[in-house]
Every structure is written in C-alpha cells, then in structure tokens.
Design a protein around this motif. Structure first.
Motif, mmCIF file in Angstrom:
data_model
loop_
_atom_site.group_PDB
_atom_site.id
_atom_site.type_symbol
_atom_site.label_atom_id
_atom_site.label_comp_id
_atom_site.label_asym_id
_atom_site.label_seq_id
_atom_site.Cartn_x
_atom_site.Cartn_y
_atom_site.Cartn_z
ATOM 1 N N ILE A 10 15.004 49.965 65.630
ATOM 2 C CA ILE A 10 14.118 48.849 65.148
ATOM 3 C C ILE A 10 12.463 49.109 64.090
ATOM 4 C CG2 ILE A 10 12.591 47.102 65.267
ATOM 5 C CD1 ILE A 10 14.478 46.633 67.502
ATOM 6 N N PRO A 11 11.763 50.050 65.157
ATOM 7 C CA PRO A 11 10.525 50.418 64.253
ATOM 8 C C PRO A 11 10.965 51.892 63.012
ATOM 9 C CG PRO A 11 10.210 51.089 66.190
ATOM 10 C CD PRO A 11 11.218 50.194 66.182
ATOM 11 N N LEU A 12 11.826 52.174 63.051
ATOM 12 C CA LEU A 12 12.544 53.550 62.236
ATOM 13 C C LEU A 12 12.566 52.752 61.021
ATOM 14 C CD1 LEU A 12 13.377 56.859 61.292
ATOM 15 C CD2 LEU A 12 16.151 56.248 62.489
ATOM 16 N N PHE A 13 13.394 51.375 60.563
ATOM 17 C CA PHE A 13 13.728 50.924 59.722
ATOM 18 C C PHE A 13 12.338 50.248 59.198
ATOM 19 C CE2 PHE A 13 18.329 51.047 58.555
ATOM 20 C CZ PHE A 13 18.750 51.769 58.605
ATOM 21 N N PHE A 14 11.833 49.719 60.269
ATOM 22 C CA PHE A 14 11.317 48.622 59.415
ATOM 23 C C PHE A 14 9.660 49.098 58.881
ATOM 24 C CE2 PHE A 14 14.238 46.150 60.843
ATOM 25 C CZ PHE A 14 14.277 44.921 60.039
ATOM 26 N N PHE A 15 9.265 50.585 59.480
ATOM 27 C CA PHE A 15 8.423 50.959 59.477
ATOM 28 C C PHE A 15 7.879 52.309 58.968
ATOM 29 C CE2 PHE A 15 5.909 49.719 63.509
ATOM 30 C CZ PHE A 15 5.679 48.947 63.322
ATOM 31 N N THR A 16 9.496 53.149 59.271
ATOM 32 C CA THR A 16 9.576 54.661 58.015
ATOM 33 C C THR A 16 10.262 53.805 57.217
ATOM 34 O OG1 THR A 16 9.530 55.488 60.522
ATOM 35 C CG2 THR A 16 10.593 57.240 58.851
ATOM 36 N N GLY A 23 6.786 52.818 49.177
ATOM 37 C CA GLY A 23 5.781 54.334 48.781
ATOM 38 C C GLY A 23 4.955 54.398 50.147
ATOM 39 N N GLY A 24 3.894 54.690 49.894
ATOM 40 C CA GLY A 24 2.930 54.802 51.005
ATOM 41 C C GLY A 24 3.475 56.378 51.870
ATOM 42 N N PHE A 25 4.631 56.433 52.515
ATOM 43 C CA PHE A 25 4.857 57.184 53.401
ATOM 44 C C PHE A 25 3.800 58.359 53.617
ATOM 45 C CE2 PHE A 25 7.122 61.022 55.284
ATOM 46 C CZ PHE A 25 8.349 60.036 56.128
ATOM 47 N N LYS A 26 3.848 58.256 55.307
ATOM 48 C CA LYS A 26 2.473 58.759 56.089
ATOM 49 C C LYS A 26 3.826 60.354 57.196
ATOM 50 C CE LYS A 26 -0.133 55.798 56.821
ATOM 51 N NZ LYS A 26 -1.063 55.219 57.261
ATOM 52 N N PRO A 27 3.213 61.339 57.581
ATOM 53 C CA PRO A 27 4.523 62.175 58.036
ATOM 54 C C PRO A 27 4.369 61.672 59.012
ATOM 55 C CG PRO A 27 2.469 63.576 56.474
ATOM 56 C CD PRO A 27 2.399 62.366 56.192
ATOM 57 N N PHE A 76 9.055 58.619 64.383
ATOM 58 C CA PHE A 76 10.521 57.670 64.880
ATOM 59 C C PHE A 76 11.168 57.943 64.411
ATOM 60 C CE2 PHE A 76 7.579 54.286 64.628
ATOM 61 C CZ PHE A 76 7.025 54.163 65.372
ATOM 62 N N GLY A 77 12.168 58.347 63.309
ATOM 63 C CA GLY A 77 13.031 59.186 62.930
ATOM 64 C C GLY A 77 13.700 60.240 63.753
ATOM 65 N N VAL A 78 12.266 60.838 63.913
ATOM 66 C CA VAL A 78 13.217 62.940 65.096
ATOM 67 C C VAL A 78 13.030 62.127 66.830
ATOM 68 C CG1 VAL A 78 12.000 64.755 66.060
ATOM 69 C CG2 VAL A 78 11.834 63.277 63.671
ATOM 70 N N GLY A 79 11.932 61.103 66.599
ATOM 71 C CA GLY A 79 12.540 60.404 67.682
ATOM 72 C C GLY A 79 13.725 60.196 68.210
ATOM 73 N N HIS A 80 14.381 59.041 67.489
ATOM 74 C CA HIS A 80 16.006 58.957 66.714
ATOM 75 C C HIS A 80 16.989 59.768 67.215
ATOM 76 C CE1 HIS A 80 19.300 56.640 64.691
ATOM 77 N NE2 HIS A 80 19.285 55.501 66.233
ATOM 78 N N GLY A 81 16.252 60.129 66.232
ATOM 79 C CA GLY A 81 17.293 61.069 65.909
ATOM 80 C C GLY A 81 18.095 62.161 67.159
ATOM 81 N N TYR A 82 17.036 62.492 68.504
ATOM 82 C CA TYR A 82 16.931 63.570 69.601
ATOM 83 C C TYR A 82 18.157 62.588 70.371
ATOM 84 C CZ TYR A 82 15.696 67.630 67.807
ATOM 85 O OH TYR A 82 15.163 69.234 66.940
ATOM 86 N N LEU A 83 16.723 61.271 70.272
ATOM 87 C CA LEU A 83 17.592 60.852 71.610
ATOM 88 C C LEU A 83 18.796 59.703 71.261
ATOM 89 C CD1 LEU A 83 14.551 58.451 72.325
ATOM 90 C CD2 LEU A 83 15.736 59.186 74.120
#
Lengths: 121, 149
Positions: free
Chosen positions: A28-34, A41-45, A50-57
């Motif tokens: 949910i935060p992966l979609f709605f924040f990242t 726009g306004g992407f921060k590293p 969330f993307g990496v955490g979701h990917g590994y989990l």
C-alpha cells in the motif's frame, strides 16, 4: 521429498498467512507514496525503500505460497492467482481468504475425517 | 516409458514448460539490465540485480516441484478418494497402516501393565501424546515431568 510436499500443511498455511498480510500491508505505501511520486514527480531516493522491501519480502511470500500450494495440491490457476496477488494492492487479503475458505479448510476437514492420516500429517 | 511421457509431455507439463521458458529468460534479461544500470552508477540497482536472479531460481524450483508432485493420491480429491475406498472396504485401512494412537493405546501399554508400573505410565504418556496428534506451534506438547519414587 514428502516432507516438502505433503506434511505440515497447517504450518505452511500459517507461514503463508503471515507473509500474505505483511506483503499486503507493504504494497500500500509502495503504490501510494513511491508510485504517486514517480508518476507526479518529486521522487526521492528514500522512497525506494518500499519498493526494495516489498521486492525482497515478495520473494519470501512466493516461497511460502508455493509450498502451501504444493502441499495442498492446488492447480496452476490458483497458484498464479496467489503469486500475482502480491503485486496488486489489497488483493492479497482477498486471495488469502479465498484460498483458505475454498481450498485449505475443505482439505483439512477431509484429512481430519480420514482415520489413517490423523497421526502423520 | 508411458509414465515418463505422462510426466513431461502432458498438457499441464507443456504449459509449465512454456511458462518457465518465458519466465526464466525474462528474469535473466531483467537481471542483466539491472547489473548494467548498477555499473552505470545507479546504487538502487545493486539490490534489484540480486532480486531478479532469485525470481528466476524460484521459477525453476517450482517448475521442477510441480512436475514431480503426485496430484492423484494427495490433496482434496486424493484424500476424499482414499477415504471412500477405506469406507468401501472396512478394516483395510487399519490393517495396512494403523494409526500411532491405536498402537500406543492398546499395543505396548496394555501388555506392559502387569510388568512395570513406571513403564506403563511412560507408555500411557506416549499414547496420550500420540492421541494429541502432531506437535505444531499451536499444539505444543505440555511436558509434565513425573518422578517415580
């Protein structure tokens, strides 16, 4: 081999349920924040966590879902549904409920009614 | 030979082969792409260049496991079929593979009662544990230490 593919259905179900809830919450935060920041726009590293955490989990989720599917002998459409549910927000909860109520609970009931397999699950 | 053909060339197996032939090279391509991006200086891509090979290996593993699992005798259909055959021929299920609870409750424990009370108590404890079913996280055995004077 039988230890991997037949015994311990209840444990596999528990591990799958834990991972389904973790992955379902994390997406949910992966979609709605990242995702929204990538799109608008306004992407921060830092947001990539969330993307990496979701990917590994999600890898752990795939392992638990795959072993549950093997032990319960689910067919390929159900396996695909379980695997893809980890990529759509909110879908893991629905698919987990469907799998448990339609597939696992009837199987556990059938195994409990069978006198031979009661001691060697 | 027919069994081998059934295992590797049935419709289900062919669809599994096609899926794995699409998925694993896809993962390899994505991993190669992320490795190149990591070498160009994208730090995040180091993490993704480990993730994509893991997806590919998982795909290969579950392809192998799904080809080699027996869908006839296990699972919901197989369990129901075995229950029906056991019900149709009464006594056959118990004769071929008696449950541990039955062994513990009637076999050794009953024979040992006149010999040794300590051994009988131990066997009764074993029978009790066997009747509880397998030890899992939710059904832990409650170990009671009994001392015999």
């Amino acid at each position: 081999m039988r230890r991997l593919t037949e015994r311990g259905l209840k444990g596999a179900l528990f591990r799958y349920q834990v991972m389904a809830n973790i992955v379902g919450v994390l997406i949910i935060p992966l979609f709605f924040f990242t995702g929204l920041h990538l799109w608008l726009g306004g992407f921060k590293p830092e947001l990539a966590i969330f993307g990496v955490g979701h990917g590994y989990l999600y890898i752990v989720y795939l392992i638990t879902a795959g072993f549950l599917a093997l032990k319960a002998r689910l067919h390929i459409p159900w396996i695909l549904l379980m695997f893809l549910a980890g990529l759509v927000p909110g879908l893991t909860f629905v698919v987990e409920w469907l799998v448990v109520t339609r597939k696992i609970q009837p199987l556990l009931a059938a195994q409990a009614g069978e006198p031979v397999s009661r001691g060697v699950q | 030979m027919a069994a081998v053909r059934q295992r590797w060339l049935s419709g289900r197996a062919i669809s599994l082969h096609v899926a794995v032939l699409v998925f694993v090279p896809g993962c390899a391509l994505a991993a190669w792409w992320q490795i190149n991006r990591a070498q160009d200086g994208n730090q995040l891509s180091y993490l993704y260049s480990v993730m994509w090979p893991a997806f590919g290996i998982l795909g290969l593993f579950f392809w192998w496991m799904l080809i080699h699992t027996d869908y006839e005798n296990v699972g919901l259909k197989g369990t129901r079929r075995r229950t029906q055959t056991a019900a149709a021929t009464p006594g056959s299920g118990e004769a071929t593979s008696p449950s541990p609870a039955l062994i513990g409750a009637e076999g050794p424990a009953a024979a040992a009662t006149e010999e040794d009370p300590e051994l009988a108590a131990y066997n009764a404890r074993l029978a009790e544990l066997a009747a509880q079913g397998p030890k899992t996280w939710r059904h832990r055995e409650s170990v009671v230490v009994r001392r015999f004077p």
